[in-house]
Design a protein around this motif. Structure first.
Motif, PDB file in Angstrom:
ATOM      1  N   LEU A 170      14.904 -38.855  32.495  1.00  0.00           N
ATOM      2  CA  LEU A 170      15.591 -37.989  31.596  1.00  0.00           C
ATOM      3  C   LEU A 170      16.065 -38.792  30.281  1.00  0.00           C
ATOM      4  CD1 LEU A 170      17.924 -35.911  33.995  1.00  0.00           C
ATOM      5  CD2 LEU A 170      15.447 -35.725  32.385  1.00  0.00           C
ATOM      6  N   GLU A 171      15.333 -38.186  28.773  1.00  0.00           N
ATOM      7  CA  GLU A 171      16.316 -39.331  28.815  1.00  0.00           C
ATOM      8  C   GLU A 171      18.045 -39.044  28.366  1.00  0.00           C
ATOM      9  OE1 GLU A 171      16.078 -39.174  23.200  1.00  0.00           O
ATOM     10  OE2 GLU A 171      14.190 -38.472  24.649  1.00  0.00           O
ATOM     11  N   LEU A 172      18.428 -40.131  28.362  1.00  0.00           N
ATOM     12  CA  LEU A 172      20.548 -40.101  29.103  1.00  0.00           C
ATOM     13  C   LEU A 172      21.210 -40.682  27.886  1.00  0.00           C
ATOM     14  CD1 LEU A 172      20.241 -42.075  32.107  1.00  0.00           C
ATOM     15  CD2 LEU A 172      19.177 -39.433  32.295  1.00  0.00           C
ATOM     16  N   PRO A 173      21.972 -40.014  27.296  1.00  0.00           N
ATOM     17  CA  PRO A 173      23.190 -40.672  26.393  1.00  0.00           C
ATOM     18  C   PRO A 173      23.405 -42.311  26.599  1.00  0.00           C
ATOM     19  CG  PRO A 173      24.076 -38.174  27.373  1.00  0.00           C
ATOM     20  CD  PRO A 173      22.375 -38.920  28.672  1.00  0.00           C
ATOM     21  N   PRO A 174      23.514 -42.949  26.284  1.00  0.00           N
ATOM     22  CA  PRO A 174      23.839 -44.621  25.869  1.00  0.00           C
ATOM     23  C   PRO A 174      24.936 -44.535  27.003  1.00  0.00           C
ATOM     24  CG  PRO A 174      23.369 -43.619  23.782  1.00  0.00           C
ATOM     25  CD  PRO A 174      23.467 -42.018  24.259  1.00  0.00           C
ATOM     26  N   GLU A 175      26.028 -43.737  27.246  1.00  0.00           N
ATOM     27  CA  GLU A 175      26.786 -43.887  27.878  1.00  0.00           C
ATOM     28  C   GLU A 175      26.710 -43.890  29.576  1.00  0.00           C
ATOM     29  OE1 GLU A 175      28.630 -40.061  25.693  1.00  0.00           O
ATOM     30  OE2 GLU A 175      26.750 -41.624  25.565  1.00  0.00           O
ATOM     31  N   VAL A 176      25.835 -42.581  29.570  1.00  0.00           N
ATOM     32  CA  VAL A 176      25.788 -42.462  31.443  1.00  0.00           C
ATOM     33  C   VAL A 176      23.839 -43.222  31.389  1.00  0.00           C
ATOM     34  CG1 VAL A 176      24.854 -40.729  32.406  1.00  0.00           C
ATOM     35  CG2 VAL A 176      25.981 -39.584  30.515  1.00  0.00           C
ATOM     36  N   ALA A 177      22.927 -43.642  30.633  1.00  0.00           N
ATOM     37  CA  ALA A 177      22.774 -44.703  30.707  1.00  0.00           C
ATOM     38  C   ALA A 177      22.777 -46.162  31.180  1.00  0.00           C
ATOM     39  CB  ALA A 177      21.541 -44.640  29.598  1.00  0.00           C
ATOM     40  N   ASP A 178      24.387 -46.072  30.157  1.00  0.00           N
ATOM     41  CA  ASP A 178      24.505 -47.749  31.120  1.00  0.00           C
ATOM     42  C   ASP A 178      25.520 -47.512  32.462  1.00  0.00           C
ATOM     43  OD1 ASP A 178      24.416 -48.402  28.572  1.00  0.00           O
ATOM     44  OD2 ASP A 178      26.255 -48.559  27.359  1.00  0.00           O
ATOM     45  N   ALA A 179      26.129 -46.588  32.433  1.00  0.00           N
ATOM     46  CA  ALA A 179      26.670 -46.275  33.624  1.00  0.00           C
ATOM     47  C   ALA A 179      25.471 -46.151  34.732  1.00  0.00           C
ATOM     48  CB  ALA A 179      27.313 -44.570  34.088  1.00  0.00           C
ATOM     49  N   GLY A 180      24.630 -45.612  34.775  1.00  0.00           N
ATOM     50  CA  GLY A 180      23.110 -46.037  35.717  1.00  0.00           C
ATOM     51  C   GLY A 180      23.680 -44.562  37.332  1.00  0.00           C
ATOM     52  N   GLY A 181      22.323 -44.577  38.413  1.00  0.00           N
ATOM     53  CA  GLY A 181      22.882 -44.121  39.480  1.00  0.00           C
ATOM     54  C   GLY A 181      23.833 -44.778  40.014  1.00  0.00           C
ATOM     55  N   GLN A 182      24.373 -46.109  40.511  1.00  0.00           N
ATOM     56  CA  GLN A 182      25.585 -46.810  41.111  1.00  0.00           C
ATOM     57  C   GLN A 182      26.728 -47.036  40.720  1.00  0.00           C
ATOM     58  OE1 GLN A 182      23.162 -49.540  44.144  1.00  0.00           O
ATOM     59  NE2 GLN A 182      21.134 -48.816  42.449  1.00  0.00           N
ATOM     60  N   ALA A 183      26.792 -46.975  39.775  1.00  0.00           N
ATOM     61  CA  ALA A 183      28.825 -46.555  39.499  1.00  0.00           C
ATOM     62  C   ALA A 183      29.814 -45.472  40.248  1.00  0.00           C
ATOM     63  CB  ALA A 183      28.589 -45.891  37.927  1.00  0.00           C
ATOM     64  N   CYS A 184      30.231 -46.118  39.526  1.00  0.00           N
ATOM     65  CA  CYS A 184      31.932 -45.404  40.732  1.00  0.00           C
ATOM     66  C   CYS A 184      32.784 -44.808  39.454  1.00  0.00           C
ATOM     67  CB  CYS A 184      32.674 -46.619  41.453  1.00  0.00           C
ATOM     68  SG  CYS A 184      34.084 -46.294  41.923  1.00  0.00           S
ATOM     69  N   LEU A 185      33.554 -43.514  39.780  1.00  0.00           N
ATOM     70  CA  LEU A 185      33.848 -42.757  39.183  1.00  0.00           C
ATOM     71  C   LEU A 185      35.377 -43.418  39.496  1.00  0.00           C
ATOM     72  CD1 LEU A 185      34.076 -41.259  36.724  1.00  0.00           C
ATOM     73  CD2 LEU A 185      33.875 -39.550  37.545  1.00  0.00           C
ATOM     74  N   ALA A 186      36.721 -42.946  38.641  1.00  0.00           N
ATOM     75  CA  ALA A 186      37.899 -43.095  39.376  1.00  0.00           C
ATOM     76  C   ALA A 186      38.700 -41.883  38.725  1.00  0.00           C
ATOM     77  CB  ALA A 186      38.893 -44.549  39.077  1.00  0.00           C
ATOM     78  N   GLU A 187      39.603 -40.602  39.159  1.00  0.00           N
ATOM     79  CA  GLU A 187      40.022 -39.566  38.593  1.00  0.00           C
ATOM     80  C   GLU A 187      40.894 -39.407  39.291  1.00  0.00           C
ATOM     81  OE1 GLU A 187      36.263 -36.397  38.038  1.00  0.00           O
ATOM     82  OE2 GLU A 187      37.522 -35.826  39.920  1.00  0.00           O
ATOM     83  N   GLU A 188      42.165 -39.267  38.536  1.00  0.00           N
ATOM     84  CA  GLU A 188      43.599 -39.704  39.189  1.00  0.00           C
ATOM     85  C   GLU A 188      43.554 -37.643  39.200  1.00  0.00           C
ATOM     86  OE1 GLU A 188      46.300 -40.519  34.795  1.00  0.00           O
ATOM     87  OE2 GLU A 188      46.463 -38.782  35.459  1.00  0.00           O
ATOM     88  N   ALA A 189      44.511 -38.079  40.989  1.00  0.00           N
ATOM     89  CA  ALA A 189      44.905 -37.345  41.690  1.00  0.00           C
ATOM     90  C   ALA A 189      45.396 -35.485  41.405  1.00  0.00           C
ATOM     91  CB  ALA A 189      46.155 -37.455  43.166  1.00  0.00           C
ATOM     92  N   LEU A 190      44.439 -34.475  41.302  1.00  0.00           N
ATOM     93  CA  LEU A 190      44.923 -33.469  41.598  1.00  0.00           C
ATOM     94  C   LEU A 190      45.785 -33.038  42.350  1.00  0.00           C
ATOM     95  CD1 LEU A 190      41.809 -31.530  40.129  1.00  0.00           C
ATOM     96  CD2 LEU A 190      43.029 -32.411  38.562  1.00  0.00           C
ATOM     97  N   THR A 191      46.714 -32.180  41.787  1.00  0.00           N
ATOM     98  CA  THR A 191      47.582 -30.923  42.910  1.00  0.00           C
ATOM     99  C   THR A 191      47.210 -29.749  43.167  1.00  0.00           C
ATOM    100  OG1 THR A 191      49.210 -31.712  41.220  1.00  0.00           O
ATOM    101  CG2 THR A 191      50.066 -33.411  42.398  1.00  0.00           C
ATOM    102  N   GLY A 192      48.048 -29.142  44.247  1.00  0.00           N
ATOM    103  CA  GLY A 192      47.497 -27.577  44.111  1.00  0.00           C
ATOM    104  C   GLY A 192      47.249 -27.172  45.258  1.00  0.00           C
ATOM    105  N   VAL A 193      46.657 -26.097  45.071  1.00  0.00           N
ATOM    106  CA  VAL A 193      45.314 -25.512  46.538  1.00  0.00           C
ATOM    107  C   VAL A 193      44.474 -25.737  45.845  1.00  0.00           C
ATOM    108  CG1 VAL A 193      47.315 -24.021  47.577  1.00  0.00           C
ATOM    109  CG2 VAL A 193      45.557 -23.057  45.429  1.00  0.00           C
ATOM    110  N   GLN A 194      43.202 -25.687  47.014  1.00  0.00           N
ATOM    111  CA  GLN A 194      42.372 -25.674  45.907  1.00  0.00           C
ATOM    112  C   GLN A 194      41.328 -24.120  45.863  1.00  0.00           C
ATOM    113  OE1 GLN A 194      40.447 -29.469  48.661  1.00  0.00           O
ATOM    114  NE2 GLN A 194      38.254 -29.014  47.068  1.00  0.00           N
ATOM    115  N   VAL A 195      40.874 -24.051  45.511  1.00  0.00           N
ATOM    116  CA  VAL A 195      39.497 -22.965  44.898  1.00  0.00           C
ATOM    117  C   VAL A 195      38.756 -22.537  44.253  1.00  0.00           C
ATOM    118  CG1 VAL A 195      39.952 -20.543  44.005  1.00  0.00           C
ATOM    119  CG2 VAL A 195      42.226 -21.937  44.130  1.00  0.00           C
ATOM    120  N   ALA A 196      37.259 -22.545  45.203  1.00  0.00           N
ATOM    121  CA  ALA A 196      36.058 -22.516  44.315  1.00  0.00           C
ATOM    122  C   ALA A 196      35.239 -21.087  43.560  1.00  0.00           C
ATOM    123  CB  ALA A 196      35.127 -22.419  45.734  1.00  0.00           C
TER     124      ALA A 196
END
Length: 436
Positions: free
Chosen positions: A195-221
Motif C-alpha cells: 500500500l501507499e501509506l501516509p507518512p506517519e503510518v509508514a514511519d510507525a510500520g507494522g511492529q510498533a506499540c500503541l498506548a491508549e488511556e484506559a476506558l471505563t464502563g461496560v463493553q458493547v459491540a
C-alpha cells in the motif's frame, strides 16, 4: 439418469471458497438461506493461518495454486477470521475479480494507529493515544495518564495487550511486547508494503506499540455491513467480563444497553466506516459505555463479522451472521431478518483457567455431544487437546486460557446462566501444574 441429474445439480451450484474453514463454522454455513445452492470449499488450514510466525507470501501462493487448479467457477472468496485471513480475502478477490472491500480499507481498521488517525477525523468518541518508542529505555508517552493499555499496532485476540497502572508495569509490558511483536508484526509489514501509506503510518510500520488511556464502563459491540455505500448495523451485543478481570465471560445478544446508547453506537459506526471507505463487507466494532458519564467510546474496529456470534444471531434472529458475509461476496444485499429465532437471548460463553497448566484429560467428542443432547440450545467447542500446555494455545489474551467455548440460547439470561453452569460442572477437564 440419477447420476447425470446429480452432476448437473452440483455443476450449477455457486462455489464459495472459505479461508480457514473449520468444522463448527461449516455446520453454521450450511444453515444460511439458499445454502442448498452453495458449495463450500476450504482454502488454507487453521494451522497454516494461526500457528507460529505467519508466512503471508507462502499462504498467497498456496491459495492461488488451489484456486488456479479448480475445475469450475470461482464465485466468492470469504473469511471470518482475523489477520491474515482478513487481508488475504481482498488480495485474492482482486486477483480473481470478485466482490470485496479494498485492502486499504481493511488495513485502516487493523493497523491500530492508522485506525485512530482515521477515527479522529470524524468522531471524538475515542481514548487519547500515542505511539510508544520500543527502542532504548521505554517511557510513557507525554500527555497520557495511567491507567493505560499497551498493545502492538497489529495483533489478534488481545494477544500482547496489557493493562498497566504504573511505570513498573509499563516497562514489564513493553519487554513482553518487544519479545513477541514480530510473530504478527513482521508478516503484517509484508501487507503494508503493498500500500501507499501516509507518512506517519509508514514511519510507525507494522511492529510498533500503541498506548491508549484506559476506558471505563461496560463493553458493547455492534455488527454491520456496507452495501453500495450504505452502512447497516444489524445487531448490538454486550460483552461481559469475569469479575475484576479484562477477560471475557460471554458475548450476549441482544444488548441490554438503553436504546439511546445503541443509537449513538450505530451513528458512530456509520460515520467511521464511511470515513474508512469500507464497501461490500461486514464489520464489528467494540465500544465502552460509561453510564455515570453517559460516555460512549470506540475501542477497536474489526473488518469482518464475528464468527463467534454466528450461533447467537441464529438463535435469536433465525439466521447466522455468516449470511451477510456470503451475500455481500456475491454482490447481494443481505437484508438480515430480526427476532425470528427460537430463543429470546443467546451468548457465547468462555470457560477459562487463569493459570498455566498441562491438560491431562479433556472432554471427548462423545461427552460434549451427550451434553448437547441433554441441554437444548447448547453447542460446545473444547479448545485444548490432551497433553497440550495451555500457554502454547494460539490467540489467547494476556491473562487467561480458554478451556471451552459454549454457545447457548435461552428464554432469559437466568436460563442461559443455568445451562452454562450445568455444562461447566459436567465437562471433565483434568489439568496438571506445569513441570518445573
Amino acid at each position: 439418469m440419477e447420476k447425470q441429474e446429480e452432476r448437473k445439480r452440483l455443476v450449477s451450484r455457486i462455489n464459495i471458497f472459505v479461508i480457514g474453514m473449520d468444522e463448527m463454522n461449516l455446520d453454521t454455513l450450511r444453515d444460511v438461506p439458499h445454502a442448498e445452492s452453495y458449495r463450500f470449499h476450504p482454502l488454507l488450514t487453521i494451522e497454516e493461518l494461526q500457528y507460529g510466525e505467519i508466512q503471508v507470501p507462502e499462504l498467497i501462493r498456496k491459495a492461488e495454486s488451489k484456486l488456479d487448479g479448480f475445475d469450475g467457477s470461482i464465485d466468492a472468496i470469504v473469511g471470518y477470521w482475523d489477520f491474515p485471513v482478513s487481508t488475504l480475502v481482498p488480495i485474492l478477490c482482486e486477483r480473481y475479480g470478485l466482490h470485496s472491500t479494498s485492502l486499504e480499507s481493511i488495513i485502516k481498521c487493523e493497523h491500530k494507529y492508522w485506525s485512530r488517525l482515521e477515527q479522529q477525523k470524524v468522531i471524538d468518541e475515542h481514548p487519547r493515544f500515542a505511539l510508544v518508542d520500543l527502542e532504548g529505555e521505554p517511557e510513557p508517552p507525554p500527555g497520557l495518564t495511567f491507567p493505560m493499555w499497551l498493545k502492538p499496532v497489529k495483533s489478534f485476540s488481545s494477544e500482547l495487550a496489557f493493562g498497566v497502572k504504573d511505570e513498573k508495569e509499563f516497562r514489564e509490558a513493553v519487554a513482553e511486547i518487544r519479545e513477541g511483536i514480530s510473530r504478527v508484526g513482521r508478516p503484517f509489514e509484508y501487507i503494508l508494503d503493498r500500500l501507499e501509506l501516509p507518512p506517519e503510518v509508514a514511519d510507525a510500520g507494522g511492529q510498533a506499540c500503541l498506548a491508549e488511556e484506559a476506558l471505563t464502563g461496560v463493553q458493547v459491540a455492534c455488527e454491520g455491513y456496507v452495501f453500495h455505500g450504505e452502512v447497516t448495523v444489524y445487531g448490538v451485543l454486550d460483552s461481559v467480563n469475569y469479575p475484576d478481570t479484562s477477560s471475557f465471560l460471554r458475548h450476549q445478544y441482544p444488548s441490554r444497553a438503553p436504546e439511546h446508547v445503541q443509537d449513538r453506537i450505530k451513528d458512530i459506526a456509520k460515520r467511521v466506516m464511511k470515513q474508512i471507505g469500507f464497501e461490500s463487507a461486514t464489520f464489528s466494532i467494540e465500544f465502552f459505555y460509561d453510564a455515570e458519564k453517559d460516555a460512549v467510546n470506540l475501542l477497536e474496529i474489526n473488518p469482518r463479522h464475528s464468527q463467534s456470534h454466528a450461533e447467537l444471531f441464529d438463535h435469536v434472529d433465525g439466521v447466522p451472521n455468516h449470511h451477510c458475509m456470503i451475500s455481500l461476496a456475491l454482490g447481494r444485499d443481505p437484508q438480515l431478518p430480526n427476532g425470528r429465532g427460537q430463543y429470546e437471548v443467546a451468548a457465547k460463553w468462555y470457560h477459562r483457567r487463569f493459570e498455566d497448566g498441562v491438560v491431562r484429560r479433556a472432554p471427548t467428542k462423545e461427552e460434549t455431544e451427550r451434553l448437547q443432547d441433554e441441554i437444548p440450545g447448547v453447542k460446545i467447542e473444547v479448545v485444548p487437546a490432551e497433553g497440550q500446555q495451555l500457554s502454547d494455545l494460539p490467540g489467547q489474551d494476556s491473562y487467561s486460557y480458554e478451556l471451552a467455548q459454549l454457545f447457548i440460547g435461552a428464554d432469559s439470561v437466568e436460563g442461559m446462566r443455568e445451562k452454562y453452569d450445568r455444562c461447566v460442572a459436567s465437562l471433565p477437564f483434568e489439568i496438571d501444574p506445569v513441570p518445573e
